[in-house]
Write a protein that holds these residues in place. Structure first.
Motif, PDB file in Angstrom:
ATOM      1  N   PHE A  22      -2.892  -1.958   2.011  1.00 51.16           N
ATOM      2  CA  PHE A  22      -1.778  -1.277   1.341  1.00 51.16           C
ATOM      3  C   PHE A  22      -2.304  -0.101   0.527  1.00 51.16           C
ATOM      4  O   PHE A  22      -3.311  -0.226  -0.172  1.00 51.16           O
ATOM      5  CB  PHE A  22      -1.062  -2.270   0.415  1.00 51.16           C
ATOM      6  CG  PHE A  22       0.173  -1.680  -0.220  1.00 51.16           C
ATOM      7  CD1 PHE A  22       1.383  -1.663   0.468  1.00 51.16           C
ATOM      8  CD2 PHE A  22       0.123  -1.115  -1.489  1.00 51.16           C
ATOM      9  CE1 PHE A  22       2.519  -1.096  -0.099  1.00 51.16           C
ATOM     10  CE2 PHE A  22       1.257  -0.551  -2.066  1.00 51.16           C
ATOM     11  CZ  PHE A  22       2.457  -0.543  -1.369  1.00 51.16           C
ATOM     12  N   LYS A  23      -1.583   1.018   0.641  1.00 50.08           N
ATOM     13  CA  LYS A  23      -1.914   2.174  -0.205  1.00 50.08           C
ATOM     14  C   LYS A  23      -0.713   2.480  -1.102  1.00 50.08           C
ATOM     15  O   LYS A  23       0.338   2.915  -0.621  1.00 50.08           O
ATOM     16  CB  LYS A  23      -2.229   3.420   0.648  1.00 50.08           C
ATOM     17  CG  LYS A  23      -2.800   4.551  -0.213  1.00 50.08           C
ATOM     18  CD  LYS A  23      -2.785   5.881   0.476  1.00 50.08           C
ATOM     19  CE  LYS A  23      -1.445   6.557   0.393  1.00 50.08           C
ATOM     20  NZ  LYS A  23      -0.940   6.791  -0.978  1.00 50.08           N
ATOM     21  N   PRO A  24      -0.864   2.257  -2.411  1.00 43.43           N
ATOM     22  CA  PRO A  24       0.245   2.612  -3.301  1.00 43.43           C
ATOM     23  C   PRO A  24       0.304   4.122  -3.489  1.00 43.43           C
ATOM     24  O   PRO A  24      -0.620   4.838  -3.092  1.00 43.43           O
ATOM     25  CB  PRO A  24      -0.124   1.937  -4.623  1.00 43.43           C
ATOM     26  CG  PRO A  24      -1.513   1.441  -4.504  1.00 43.43           C
ATOM     27  CD  PRO A  24      -2.035   1.727  -3.135  1.00 43.43           C
ATOM     28  N   SER A  25       1.361   4.589  -4.119  1.00 41.61           N
ATOM     29  CA  SER A  25       1.426   6.002  -4.496  1.00 41.61           C
ATOM     30  C   SER A  25       0.317   6.279  -5.505  1.00 41.61           C
ATOM     31  O   SER A  25       0.068   5.453  -6.394  1.00 41.61           O
ATOM     32  CB  SER A  25       2.783   6.307  -5.119  1.00 41.61           C
ATOM     33  OG  SER A  25       2.717   7.522  -5.823  1.00 41.61           O
ATOM     34  N   PRO A  26      -0.345   7.441  -5.424  1.00 41.45           N
ATOM     35  CA  PRO A  26      -1.382   7.744  -6.429  1.00 41.45           C
ATOM     36  C   PRO A  26      -0.800   7.893  -7.841  1.00 41.45           C
ATOM     37  O   PRO A  26      -1.529   7.867  -8.824  1.00 41.45           O
ATOM     38  CB  PRO A  26      -1.978   9.072  -5.944  1.00 41.45           C
ATOM     39  CG  PRO A  26      -0.997   9.639  -4.971  1.00 41.45           C
ATOM     40  CD  PRO A  26      -0.214   8.493  -4.404  1.00 41.45           C
ATOM     41  N   VAL A  27       0.519   8.025  -7.932  1.00 45.16           N
ATOM     42  CA  VAL A  27       1.163   8.137  -9.252  1.00 45.16           C
ATOM     43  C   VAL A  27       1.249   6.758  -9.926  1.00 45.16           C
ATOM     44  O   VAL A  27       1.180   6.639 -11.145  1.00 45.16           O
ATOM     45  CB  VAL A  27       2.582   8.757  -9.089  1.00 45.16           C
ATOM     46  CG1 VAL A  27       3.260   8.954 -10.437  1.00 45.16           C
ATOM     47  CG2 VAL A  27       2.520  10.065  -8.315  1.00 45.16           C
ATOM     48  N   THR A  28       1.398   5.710  -9.126  1.00 41.82           N
ATOM     49  CA  THR A  28       1.532   4.343  -9.670  1.00 41.82           C
ATOM     50  C   THR A  28       0.587   3.370  -8.939  1.00 41.82           C
ATOM     51  O   THR A  28       1.036   2.519  -8.169  1.00 41.82           O
ATOM     52  CB  THR A  28       2.978   3.836  -9.508  1.00 41.82           C
ATOM     53  OG1 THR A  28       3.361   4.021  -8.131  1.00 41.82           O
ATOM     54  CG2 THR A  28       3.943   4.558 -10.400  1.00 41.82           C
ATOM     55  N   PRO A  29      -0.716   3.507  -9.202  1.00 37.32           N
ATOM     56  CA  PRO A  29      -1.681   2.720  -8.409  1.00 37.32           C
ATOM     57  C   PRO A  29      -1.970   1.322  -8.942  1.00 37.32           C
ATOM     58  O   PRO A  29      -2.693   0.567  -8.305  1.00 37.32           O
ATOM     59  CB  PRO A  29      -2.948   3.579  -8.519  1.00 37.32           C
ATOM     60  CG  PRO A  29      -2.838   4.236  -9.870  1.00 37.32           C
ATOM     61  CD  PRO A  29      -1.364   4.452 -10.114  1.00 37.32           C
ATOM     62  N   VAL A  30      -1.404   0.946 -10.097  1.00 40.31           N
ATOM     63  CA  VAL A  30      -1.974  -0.176 -10.838  1.00 40.31           C
ATOM     64  C   VAL A  30      -1.533  -1.568 -10.386  1.00 40.31           C
ATOM     65  O   VAL A  30      -2.364  -2.468 -10.244  1.00 40.31           O
ATOM     66  CB  VAL A  30      -1.693   0.014 -12.359  1.00 40.31           C
ATOM     67  CG1 VAL A  30      -2.267  -1.135 -13.152  1.00 40.31           C
ATOM     68  CG2 VAL A  30      -2.311   1.328 -12.833  1.00 40.31           C
ATOM     69  N   THR A  31      -0.222  -1.775 -10.150  1.00 35.75           N
ATOM     70  CA  THR A  31       0.210  -3.178  -9.987  1.00 35.75           C
ATOM     71  C   THR A  31      -0.035  -3.754  -8.586  1.00 35.75           C
ATOM     72  O   THR A  31      -0.048  -4.973  -8.430  1.00 35.75           O
ATOM     73  CB  THR A  31       1.691  -3.370 -10.391  1.00 35.75           C
ATOM     74  OG1 THR A  31       2.480  -2.350  -9.774  1.00 35.75           O
ATOM     75  CG2 THR A  31       1.857  -3.340 -11.894  1.00 35.75           C
ATOM     76  N   ALA A  32      -0.245  -2.897  -7.578  1.00 36.03           N
ATOM     77  CA  ALA A  32      -0.544  -3.437  -6.242  1.00 36.03           C
ATOM     78  C   ALA A  32      -1.821  -4.278  -6.283  1.00 36.03           C
ATOM     79  O   ALA A  32      -1.949  -5.278  -5.580  1.00 36.03           O
ATOM     80  CB  ALA A  32      -0.687  -2.296  -5.234  1.00 36.03           C
ATOM     81  N   VAL A  33      -2.773  -3.850  -7.122  1.00 35.71           N
ATOM     82  CA  VAL A  33      -4.055  -4.580  -7.213  1.00 35.71           C
ATOM     83  C   VAL A  33      -3.840  -5.955  -7.853  1.00 35.71           C
ATOM     84  O   VAL A  33      -4.560  -6.905  -7.543  1.00 35.71           O
ATOM     85  CB  VAL A  33      -5.086  -3.786  -8.049  1.00 35.71           C
ATOM     86  CG1 VAL A  33      -6.501  -4.235  -7.708  1.00 35.71           C
ATOM     87  CG2 VAL A  33      -4.942  -2.303  -7.833  1.00 35.71           C
ATOM     88  N   ILE A  71       2.865  -4.067 -17.363  1.00 38.44           N
ATOM     89  CA  ILE A  71       1.937  -3.090 -16.773  1.00 38.44           C
ATOM     90  C   ILE A  71       2.717  -2.119 -15.873  1.00 38.44           C
ATOM     91  O   ILE A  71       2.455  -0.909 -15.848  1.00 38.44           O
ATOM     92  CB  ILE A  71       0.793  -3.814 -16.026  1.00 38.44           C
ATOM     93  CG1 ILE A  71      -0.034  -4.612 -17.032  1.00 38.44           C
ATOM     94  CG2 ILE A  71      -0.091  -2.824 -15.282  1.00 38.44           C
ATOM     95  CD1 ILE A  71      -1.107  -5.486 -16.421  1.00 38.44           C
ATOM     96  N   GLU A  72       3.721  -2.663 -15.170  1.00 36.40           N
ATOM     97  CA  GLU A  72       4.572  -1.802 -14.332  1.00 36.40           C
ATOM     98  C   GLU A  72       5.266  -0.732 -15.201  1.00 36.40           C
ATOM     99  O   GLU A  72       5.325   0.449 -14.838  1.00 36.40           O
ATOM    100  CB  GLU A  72       5.627  -2.674 -13.635  1.00 36.40           C
ATOM    101  CG  GLU A  72       6.471  -1.955 -12.604  1.00 36.40           C
ATOM    102  CD  GLU A  72       5.798  -1.852 -11.248  1.00 36.40           C
ATOM    103  OE1 GLU A  72       4.569  -1.673 -11.196  1.00 36.40           O
ATOM    104  OE2 GLU A  72       6.503  -1.946 -10.228  1.00 36.40           O
TER     105      GLU A  72
END
Ligand SMILES: NC(=O)c1ccc[n+]([C@@H]2O[C@H](COP(=O)([O-])OP(=O)(O)OC[C@H]3O[C@@H](n4cnc5c(N)ncnc54)[C@H](O)[C@@H]3O)[C@@H](O)[C@H]2O)c1
Ligand SMILES: C[N+](C)(C)CCCC=O
Length: 531
Positions: A216-227, A131-132
């Motif tokens: 935590f706020k990820p970059s809006p470009v790569t929001p997926v894996t933090a969740v 996914i990353e």
């Protein structure tokens, strides 16, 4: 949360043994697993915000959504809705509630949850890595190593949680004082897009080990894996709200920084944004960790093992398509070995396999976005204009596979004949562009290497042990390497000097950046009052 200490210790030992068995880089190159995702096929529909223990659909449906892309194909992967003030408030509220529970647990109890999270990461290693790759564009081989680094970091800080302690100080007359190492409260993490999963782990692991909670706020470009990490902590037994994710860009980030219930901000990103974060934090007198950009020197002396020096230069420039903060992009080579060095480095650079990042044989995937690719290509054009010679690469690349033709690929580039005043030598390009500079003497190269406002990393290749340590001592950088480059074990601190940042991530010292000391003076006699 209760359990015998023996069981927890056994768990700790098992995890240590497991982490020692983790394949190193060489092992990972031959690592294959059953592929579940292929480029161009994943669609993400689930909400990407997470607080109060679950994924959250935003209430304000009027908020405009922004597309998130798959760099390998240029296809839209999902839509991102930015969190507004009410959402940020809900996430911080959720973290505040969890803090009251989590901060009261013993270190061993926190460690138990963290080690279970690490176990779940290991179990889902391939899925997270895939996914990353889909969201970031880096090769699957590198993404697996990033997931390993995230897991090891959580294991490392789980162990640190069990050792947190204060001091006892004897005072006159039988009185004494003691110190307590206490958490700060709700910590905010803000991440960059180049190492999405690794960054969220490197920030959350020390934070929660010390008893804090995090939004935590990820970059809006790569929001997926933090969740995914939020779900994993939750499944591992973390209290609801211990780790939360809010999505958005600078507005959401700024709401987080200004929030009165936030105690600390840990930021990874560019220098200009880092300065803004520090300004915002100063208004609430909040401590900051800043992991910012770099323009790091790699110095190769004529007595180096040339084969290793070339390998080191490639590792210093082309990991993650060159989008690495610590990259040694100013490669200083002693003039007597420059021709051999260039010949070998160009040969190997041309051989780098570019293409579908989900294929095991790929060594370089896609850059993170179209605008970023254009920016990097413009740097190469500018370098040519200023007199640098392009020995290879620096061009857009279109893979043969038709599904990848709209992806953001370029050929890795080696620039020769660079001088200290060129834009490519002064500015962080953040792409696969190596600038090679020639030097004659040690004094000269030290002066030139330190001539930068940044000081994240530095490296030296030489067989002369005394020179290696002398040069490193005189380099103005926080993360240094002798006869290798870009090796970041989680047991050692990582961070920058000068404008490259404040504070450290990883290693024991990071505990100090996520906790505070309380001193307690205990009087055992009478109060000797002056009044
Ligand atoms: N030193 C390190 O450990 C490290 C690691 C990775 C990346 N980086 C640096 O990150 C940069 C690339 O990442 P980027 O382009 O995502 O950086 P960026 O500064 O544009 O953005 C980083 C994060 O900050 C957020 N942000 C932007 N403006 C904000 C504001 N006003 N208030 C609060 N948040 C705000 C973004 O949404 C994003 O989540 C490079 O300079 C790289 O060197 C440093
Ligand atoms: C693990 N690396 C490759 C050194 C990356 C560290 C984080 C910087 O971008």
């Amino acid at each position: 949360m209760k359990g015998s200490n023996f069981r927890i210790l056994k768990h700790l030992k098992m995890n240590l043994l497991r982490s020692l068995r983790t394949p190193g880089l060489r092992g990972a190159l031959h690592y294959t697993e059953t592929r579940t995702i292929t480029s161009g096929t994943l669609h993400i529909k689930d909400p990407l915000n997470f607080w109060c223990g679950g994924r959250v659909n935003l209430k304000d449906v009027k908020t405009k959504s922004e597309p998130v892309y798959e760099p390998a194909t240029g296809r839209v992967l999902c839509q991102l809705q930015a969190c507004g003030a009410a959402d940020v408030d809900a996430a911080v509220g959720s973290a505040s509630a969890a803090f009251t529970v989590w901060s009261k647990l013993a270190g061993m109890e926190r460690a138990k949850v963290m080690l279970e999270a690490a176990r779940l990461i290991e179990k889902r290693r391939e899925e997270i890595a895939e996914i990353e790759v889909v969201n970031n564009g880096k090769s699957i081989t590198e993404a697996r190593l990033d997931v390993d680094s995230a897991r090891l970091c959580i294991e490392y800080f789980a162990a640190q949680a069990t050792t947190l302690s204060g001091q006892h100080v004897q005072l006159p007359g039988g009185s004494f004082a003691y110190t307590r190492r206490e958490p700060l409260g709700v910590c905010v993490g803000i991440g960059a897009w180049n190492y999405p999963f690794q960054i969220v782990a490197w920030k959350s692991a020390p934070a929660i080990a010390c008893g804090n909670s995090m939004v935590f706020k990820p970059s809006p470009v790569t929001p997926v894996t933090a969740v995914l990490l939020a779900e994993i902590y939750s499944q591992a037994g973390a209290p609801e709200g211990l780790f939360n994710v809010v999505q958005g860009g600078q507005e959401t980030g700024s709401l987080l920084c200004h929030h009165p219930s936030v105690a600390k901000i840990s930021f990874t990103g560019s220098v200009p944004t880092g300065k803004k974060i520090m300004e915002m934090a100063s208004r609430g007198v909040k401590p900051v960790t800043l992991e910012l950009g770099g323009k790091s020197p790699l110095i190769i002396f004529e007595d180096s093992d040339l084969e290793n020096a070339v390998r080191g230069a490639l590792m210093a420039n082309f990991l993650s398509q060159g989008q690495v903060c610590s990259n040694g992009t100013r490669v200083f080579v002693q003039s007597s070995i420059l021709p051999q060095f260039l010949k070998e480095v160009v040969r190997r650079t041309k051989a780098i396999q570019i293409g579908d990042p989900l294929l095991d044989e790929t060594r370089m995937g896609a850059l993170v976005s179209k605008p970023h690719l254009e920016k990097v290509l413009a740097y190469v054009k500018q370098a040519k204009k200023e007199g640098a010679r392009v020995l290879c690469g620096g061009e857009p690349f279109i893979p043969a596979d038709s599904k990848l033709k709209a992806g953001y690929y370029m050929t890795p580039c080696v620039l020769d004949g660079c001088t200290d005043d060129m834009t490519c030598v002064r500015e962080e390009i953040f792409g696969p562009v190596m600038s090679v500079l020639s030097f004659e003497t040690e004094d000269e190269v030290l002066r030139r290497a330190n001539d930068s406002a940044l000081g994240l990393a530095a490296g030296v290749f030489t067989k002369d042990v005394k020179r290696a340590h002398r040069v490193i001592e005189n380099l103005q950088a926080g993360s240094c390497f002798i006869n290798n480059y870009n090796i970041t074990p989680v047991e050692v601190p990582f961070g920058g000097y000068k404008a490259s940042g404040i504070g450290r991530e990883n290693g024991q010292v990071t505990i100090e950046f996520y906790s505070q000391l309380k001193t307690v003076v205990v009087e055992m006699g009478d109060v000797d009052s002056l009044f």
